[in-house]
Motif scaffolding. Sequence first.
Motif, PDB file in Angstrom:
ATOM      1  N   UNK A 141      -2.754   1.405   2.384  1.00  0.00           N
ATOM      2  CA  UNK A 141      -1.421   1.940   2.236  1.00  0.00           C
ATOM      3  C   UNK A 141      -0.422   0.912   3.279  1.00  0.00           C
ATOM      4  N   UNK A 142      -0.844   0.832   4.218  1.00  0.00           N
ATOM      5  CA  UNK A 142      -0.174   0.028   5.040  1.00  0.00           C
ATOM      6  C   UNK A 142       0.120  -1.246   4.911  1.00  0.00           C
ATOM      7  N   UNK A 143      -1.132  -2.046   4.295  1.00  0.00           N
ATOM      8  CA  UNK A 143      -1.216  -3.441   3.986  1.00  0.00           C
ATOM      9  C   UNK A 143      -0.436  -3.529   2.543  1.00  0.00           C
ATOM     10  N   UNK A 144      -0.380  -2.721   1.791  1.00  0.00           N
ATOM     11  CA  UNK A 144       0.422  -2.688   0.689  1.00  0.00           C
ATOM     12  C   UNK A 144       1.778  -2.589   0.552  1.00  0.00           C
ATOM     13  N   UNK A 145       2.233  -1.864   1.926  1.00  0.00           N
ATOM     14  CA  UNK A 145       3.638  -1.676   2.085  1.00  0.00           C
ATOM     15  C   UNK A 145       4.354  -2.827   2.309  1.00  0.00           C
ATOM     16  N   UNK A 146       5.436  -3.282   1.625  1.00  0.00           N
ATOM     17  CA  UNK A 146       6.281  -4.568   1.821  1.00  0.00           C
ATOM     18  C   UNK A 146       6.825  -4.609   3.409  1.00  0.00           C
ATOM     19  N   UNK A 147       7.073  -3.526   3.773  1.00  0.00           N
ATOM     20  CA  UNK A 147       7.657  -3.641   5.121  1.00  0.00           C
ATOM     21  C   UNK A 147       6.796  -3.764   6.238  1.00  0.00           C
ATOM     22  N   UNK A 148       5.475  -3.807   6.086  1.00  0.00           N
ATOM     23  CA  UNK A 148       4.759  -3.801   7.173  1.00  0.00           C
ATOM     24  C   UNK A 148       4.495  -5.355   7.421  1.00  0.00           C
ATOM     25  N   UNK A 149       4.463  -5.617   9.094  1.00  0.00           N
ATOM     26  CA  UNK A 149       4.482  -6.760   9.663  1.00  0.00           C
ATOM     27  C   UNK A 149       3.114  -6.717  10.208  1.00  0.00           C
TER      28      UNK A 149
END
Length: 102
Positions: free
Chosen positions: A35-43
């Motif tokens: 979920x974190x890697x799929x989130x476009x806001x994740x850096x």
Amino acid sequence: MHKIMTEEERKVHRARIQRAIDSITPEEDAALTKAALDDPDTVLITSLTKRRPGRPIAAAPKMPVSIRLSPDVLDYYRSTGPGWQSRIDETLRKAAGLKKNA
């Protein structure tokens, strides 16, 4: 305003966090990671450095050293304002016949 925790309160807090981390199953961990890697806001942080934000990473970073300089030499370079250490580096590079860094 944040309350300053005592050492005992910090230990209890850390233990509570560790229990929460330990209770996550491998499946939950995989789902959270996806979920974190799929989130476009994740850096994605690949390395941690002490560099200041916005400063480029040098190909050949300078090394911190201790050097003894005459007081008048130090006073002269410090009086030239910010960047005085880089100016000492430039002077030493010229004296040694080294090429200027890019």
